[in-house]
Design an enzyme around this catalytic site. Structure first.
Site, short mmCIF file in Angstrom:
data_model
loop_
_atom_site.label_atom_id
_atom_site.label_comp_id
_atom_site.label_asym_id
_atom_site.label_seq_id
_atom_site.Cartn_x
_atom_site.Cartn_y
_atom_site.Cartn_z
N ASP A 240 0.83 -1.22 0.00
CA ASP A 240 0.00 0.00 0.00
C ASP A 240 0.87 1.26 0.00
O ASP A 240 2.02 1.24 0.43
CB ASP A 240 -0.90 -0.03 1.25
CG ASP A 240 -2.11 0.88 1.11
OD1 ASP A 240 -2.25 1.52 0.05
OD2 ASP A 240 -2.90 0.95 2.07
N ASP B 76 -30.47 -11.09 -47.13
CA ASP B 76 -30.17 -9.75 -46.58
C ASP B 76 -31.27 -8.76 -46.97
O ASP B 76 -32.40 -9.14 -47.32
CB ASP B 76 -28.76 -9.32 -47.04
CG ASP B 76 -28.06 -8.43 -46.04
OD1 ASP B 76 -28.37 -7.24 -46.02
OD2 ASP B 76 -27.22 -8.94 -45.26
N ASP B 77 -30.93 -7.50 -46.92
CA ASP B 77 -31.87 -6.39 -47.14
C ASP B 77 -32.61 -6.54 -48.47
O ASP B 77 -32.06 -7.05 -49.45
CB ASP B 77 -31.02 -5.10 -47.15
CG ASP B 77 -31.85 -3.86 -46.94
OD1 ASP B 77 -33.07 -3.97 -46.90
OD2 ASP B 77 -31.25 -2.78 -46.82
N ARG C 265 -28.72 7.64 -44.32
CA ARG C 265 -29.02 6.56 -45.26
C ARG C 265 -30.52 6.55 -45.59
O ARG C 265 -31.17 5.50 -45.60
CB ARG C 265 -28.60 5.20 -44.70
CG ARG C 265 -28.25 4.19 -45.79
CD ARG C 265 -28.18 2.78 -45.26
NE ARG C 265 -27.72 1.86 -46.29
CZ ARG C 265 -28.03 0.59 -46.34
NH1 ARG C 265 -28.78 0.03 -45.42
NH2 ARG C 265 -27.57 -0.17 -47.30
N LYS D 31 -30.00 -11.36 -38.67
CA LYS D 31 -28.98 -10.30 -38.69
C LYS D 31 -29.68 -8.98 -38.40
O LYS D 31 -30.53 -8.56 -39.18
CB LYS D 31 -28.29 -10.28 -40.05
CG LYS D 31 -27.27 -9.16 -40.24
CD LYS D 31 -26.58 -9.31 -41.60
CE LYS D 31 -25.73 -8.11 -41.96
NZ LYS D 31 -25.26 -8.17 -43.34
N TRP D 32 -29.38 -8.38 -37.26
CA TRP D 32 -30.06 -7.17 -36.78
C TRP D 32 -29.15 -5.98 -37.07
O TRP D 32 -28.11 -5.83 -36.44
CB TRP D 32 -30.30 -7.32 -35.27
CG TRP D 32 -30.96 -6.18 -34.57
CD1 TRP D 32 -30.54 -4.89 -34.47
CD2 TRP D 32 -32.17 -6.24 -33.80
NE1 TRP D 32 -31.39 -4.15 -33.70
CE2 TRP D 32 -32.41 -4.95 -33.26
CE3 TRP D 32 -33.08 -7.27 -33.49
CZ2 TRP D 32 -33.50 -4.67 -32.45
CZ3 TRP D 32 -34.17 -6.98 -32.68
CH2 TRP D 32 -34.38 -5.68 -32.17
N ASP D 33 -29.58 -5.14 -37.99
CA ASP D 33 -28.71 -4.05 -38.44
C ASP D 33 -29.11 -2.72 -37.79
O ASP D 33 -30.22 -2.58 -37.25
CB ASP D 33 -28.80 -3.94 -39.97
CG ASP D 33 -27.46 -3.59 -40.59
OD1 ASP D 33 -26.66 -2.94 -39.90
OD2 ASP D 33 -27.22 -3.96 -41.75
N ASN E 115 -28.14 1.22 -39.05
CA ASN E 115 -27.30 1.84 -40.08
C ASN E 115 -27.15 3.36 -40.04
O ASN E 115 -26.74 3.95 -41.03
CB ASN E 115 -27.81 1.43 -41.46
CG ASN E 115 -27.29 0.06 -41.85
OD1 ASN E 115 -26.13 -0.24 -41.61
ND2 ASN E 115 -28.14 -0.78 -42.43
N ASP F 6 -18.15 -3.87 -42.89
CA ASP F 6 -18.57 -4.01 -44.29
C ASP F 6 -17.33 -4.16 -45.18
O ASP F 6 -17.45 -4.47 -46.36
CB ASP F 6 -19.37 -2.78 -44.73
CG ASP F 6 -20.84 -2.90 -44.31
OD1 ASP F 6 -21.21 -3.94 -43.75
OD2 ASP F 6 -21.60 -1.96 -44.55
C1 GLA Z 1 -25.41 -2.61 -43.82
C2 GLA Z 1 -24.72 -3.92 -43.47
C3 GLA Z 1 -24.52 -4.73 -44.73
C4 GLA Z 1 -25.88 -4.98 -45.38
C5 GLA Z 1 -26.57 -3.66 -45.64
C6 GLA Z 1 -27.98 -3.87 -46.13
O1 GLA Z 1 -24.58 -1.79 -44.56
O2 GLA Z 1 -23.50 -3.69 -42.82
O3 GLA Z 1 -23.90 -5.95 -44.43
O4 GLA Z 1 -26.66 -5.80 -44.55
O5 GLA Z 1 -26.63 -2.85 -44.47
O6 GLA Z 1 -28.67 -2.69 -46.34
#
Ligand code: GLA
Length: 764
Positions: A47, A356-357, A433, A466-468, A470, A532
């Site tokens: 200490d 994906d999207d 976006r 996959k829960w985004d 952005n 990405d």
């Molecule tokens: C983000 C994610 C990508 C993809 C796009 C879809 O940019 O990082 O991997 O899923 O969105 O809009």
């Protein structure tokens, strides 16, 4: 283990001890943090000794608080470091917390924040300022096996007046007479986890986020490396926060070279009101120490995250090899295209198809339909149910992309509920976006998000989501600090409900990559899309930075097309695989564009990965040569009996040095090692191909193009025997590298950004 004697508290993990003291006028100080000690009897030797006050100081019971290694510091009583806790009430803003009592808990109390599970014990130190009517509880959670401690604070308002929290760091660690470097990770979209190591300066260094999310700008992970500490030796400390919103880590060095490090909520515009009788809680900060250098502290972090942050049911669960259609199709797909990609993915050995999207509402680009979570049956007749059925027929699991916290203004949901979004009611809300953020503080918005995800998951056989997320937040309707805190609590409520209802679904976190990659999100999501950026050379750096604090089993890494969409760099499919293999492997390129040779290459990669998947996903990671100081950078994943070692080159230059294969962490014994033989494109040789070609081939000619679609050259193959001790020492000398003077099948031809994987196995 927690013990108490004579005003000292000892918290011990497998190899570390932290000792707290109440000796200095009942202020809570740090007596010791470092390698594990044997007993509290040693503590007086460890200490700090203080007999005289500092010059030009004020005294609190004969001590200058400024000279004490305080675990909690408040302004106004002679401590001139930046305070760790700032409170106020109508009585004023000077608080002086003194130790009053302690308790140890076996059951961890429930919290609105995710609390890492598996703590062996919890120590609670109650500090009191009776005059101000406030109590501060400092909680320590002990995770013995991973040498990690968790720390958080609860402020109880015992007065009849409202109390305001302006700042409340979850952890303050004071260390005396230091000469360290501070390591932090900065970045942005597609460029996350850049490591920066800087010497401490007299004054303060801050690492924080103000975007509403933990952020790619500054990840909450930070480290202190003592002067002289190397990859495998010397003292390294690591800190993090189990939280997904605005955070602040700071390190301050005074003129005596004494240091205070703080980890916690950002105090930027934090104005939390606590009513009489109510409490305020912080998220959990984590700290760990290792005397075994960067690799030692990294191992502590990995075992802590895998065992105590990731939900137990996924801690050591093998992750599926996914195909994701984003980089292949973007929004422009049809059912036919998706099914053809599914067929190819299945034939190449992939295990899960992630759509994906672009599958819902009017979502044919990023300005329409976000928030309308009904499948677009014009695009995908039969909906998700039919697609998941197609996947099942091919033996594939089926996954889906969603971005539940956002809406486009051109969406049905926004038209119906314009009040759902975050807006300040003065300015027109900003788009990022082309989308707005939902206000998850509101119960009806939480219900909407829960319902949307829940209905989607129930609409088909979906085992992965996959829960985004952005865009960052803007247009805060409350103090920025308060808003971020309340939003994240709202998010955690929704996630807790969803995880409870769908415990077996594999949730993957994503925020345009790692814009919200943190221990809070990992408490719900066993893995996270790291970036990405899928260029192999950039990705090495991103993965290496993230590995300092997070295990590879939480990193989702995809092999994409040879020319990177992000930096337009051309690298081989094999180099991309070698990088992606250290984590949760997936593919994201257009499988219908593959040549027969590419298909063969990918099949070989999938086979290699599946046979060593446990090592690749869960093996102990060592930097054999780190990414910032060495070329090549060398990474290893081992279980003690086997290892996969990756060597990753930067730029090629003539006159390459001798390279050898080295590895750590293997049991004593002799090991067989071999190269994963790679494919070398004929085009790599340019005009030089004419030295061996029976006919003349023009460098840019059609013939070499056609030939290289069907034929390749095999890389060198190094194999042999070597003992674990030699592997730790000079290592096995590898084949001579290309130096521009000649080539045969023994030449190790890497070229710019080339890589190799080696597999090592103990000889029986
Ligand atoms: C983000 C994610 C990508 C993809 C796009 C879809 O940019 O990082 O991997 O899923 O969105 O809009």
């Amino acid at each position: 283990m927690v013990s108490e004697s004579n005003g000292y508290f000892l918290l011990s993990t497998r190899s570390t001890s932290l000792v707290l003291s109440t000796k200095f006028s009942s202020h809570l100080t740090l007596a010791y943090y470092g390698p594990r000690i044997k007993s509290l009897e040693e503590v007086p030797s460890l200490d700090v000794k203080i007999n005289f006050p500092k010059g030009h100081s004020v005294l609190s019971s004969s001590y200058s608080l400024d000279a004490l290694p305080l675990m909690v510091s408040t302004p106004g009583r002679g401590d001139y470091f930046s305070p760790s806790v700032v409170l106020s009430s109508s009585l004023g803003s000077v608080y002086d917390f003194r130790y009053s009592r302690f308790e140890t808990l076996k059951e961890i109390p429930s919290s609105p924040f995710p609390v890492p599970h598996g703590a062996n014990e919890e120590l609670v130190l109650h500090l009191l300022d009776e005059k101000m009517g406030a109590e501060l509880e400092l909680h320590f959670l002990v995770y013995e096996e991973s040498d990690t401690l968790g720390s958080y604070i609860k402020i109880n308002n015992l007065s009849q007046r409202e109390l305001t929290i302006h700042k409340c760091a979850s952890l303050q660690l004071p260390l005396l007479n230091r000469d360290d470097t501070f390591l932090s990770l900065y970045g942005n979209w597609s460029n996350e986890f850049s490591l920066e190591e800087k010497p401490l300066v007299h004054g303060r260094i801050e690492n924080d986020s103000l975007s509403g999310a933990s952020g790619a700008r500054h990840n909450p992970l930070c480290l202190l490396r003592e002067k002289g500490a190397t990859l495998n030796d010397g003292s390294v400390y690591s800190f993090n926060l189990v939280y997904s919103g605005n955070h602040l880590e700071s390190v301050e060095l005074d003129s005596y070279d004494d240091l205070r490090l703080q980890v916690g909520l950002s105090s930027f515009m934090l104005e939390k009101k606590v009513a009489p009788g109510e409490s305020f809680l912080t998220p959990v900060a984590t700290l760990t120490y290792s005397s075994k250098g960067l690799n030692g502290v990294m191992d502590n972090n990995h075992s802590f995250v895998a065992k105590s942050v990731i939900r137990s049911s996924f801690s050591s669960k093998i992750r599926p090899l996914c195909y994701n259609n984003w980089e292949a199709t973007s929004f422009g797909f049809t059912k036919g295209k998706i099914v053809s990609l599914m067929k190819k993915a299945a034939s190449l050995g992939m295990e899960c198809f992630v759509l994906d999207d672009g599958w819902f509402g009017a979502r044919n680009d990023d300005s329409h339909g976000l928030g309308d979570w009904e499948c677009n049956e014009k695009k995908l007749p039969g909906g998700l149910k039919a697609l998941s059925g197609e996947a099942a027929k091919l033996g594939l699991k089926f996954g889906i992309w969603m971005e539940p916290e956002m809406v486009n203004d051109d969406s049905e949901v926004f038209k119906e509920h314009p009040d759902y979004i975050i807006r300040d009611n003065v300015h027109s809300p900003l788009r990022g976006r082309n989308q707005y953020s939902l206000d998850l503080r509101k119960k009806e918005v939480q219900d909407f998000v829960f319902g949307a995800v829940s209905n989607t998951l129930e609409s088909a056989d979906i085992s992965y989501l996959k829960w985004d997320y952005n865009r960052p937040m803007s247009d805060f309707p409350d103090f920025v600090g308060n808003f971020s805190y309340d939003y994240i609590l709202g998010l955690y409520k929704v996630l807790t409900r969803l995880i409870g209802k769908f415990p077996d679904v594999l949730f993957e976190n994503c925020a345009s990559g790692s814009s919200r990659f943190d221990l809070g999100m990992l408490s719900f999501f066993p893995q996270s899309w790291l970036s990405d950026d899928t260029d192999s050379y950039e990705r090495e750096r991103i993965q290496a930075g993230a590995l300092l604090g997070y295990p590879q089993s939480v990193m989702s890494n995809h092999v994409s097309a040879k020319t990177s969409n992000q930096v337009l760099r051309l690298t081989s499919l094999d180099a991309k695989f070698d990088v992606a293999a250290f984590g949760v492997l997936g593919y994201e390129l257009d499988l219908n564009d593959l040549t027969s040779l590419d298909e063969k290459i990918i099949k070989g990669q999938v086979e290699f990965y599946k046979s060593h998947r446990e090592l690749c996903q869960f093996g102990r990671i060592y930097f054999v040569q780190d990414r910032t100081s060495y070329d090549p950078y060398v990474l290893e994943a081992t279980n003690g009996k086997e290892a996969v070692v990756g060597t990753f080159k930067g730029l090629e230059k003539p006159g390459n040095k001798v390279s050898s294969l080295r590895a750590y962490g293997l049991e004593d014994g002799v090991y067989e090692y071999s190269t994963r033989v790679e494919s070398i494109s004929l085009k790599k040789f340019g005009n030089l191909v004419n030295y061996i070609s029976p006919i003349h081939l023009k460098e840019d000619g059609a013939l070499i193009d056609i030939l290289s679609r069907h034929k390749d050259m095999k890389s060198e193959e190094d194999k042999g025997l070597i003992s674990s001790s030699a592997l730790k020492g000079p290592g096995a000398v590898l084949s001579e590298e290309w130096s521009g003077l000649g080539y045969n099948e023994k030449t190790r031809l890497l070229g710019d950004f080339g890589a190799r994987l080696y597999y090592l196995k103990k000889k029986e």
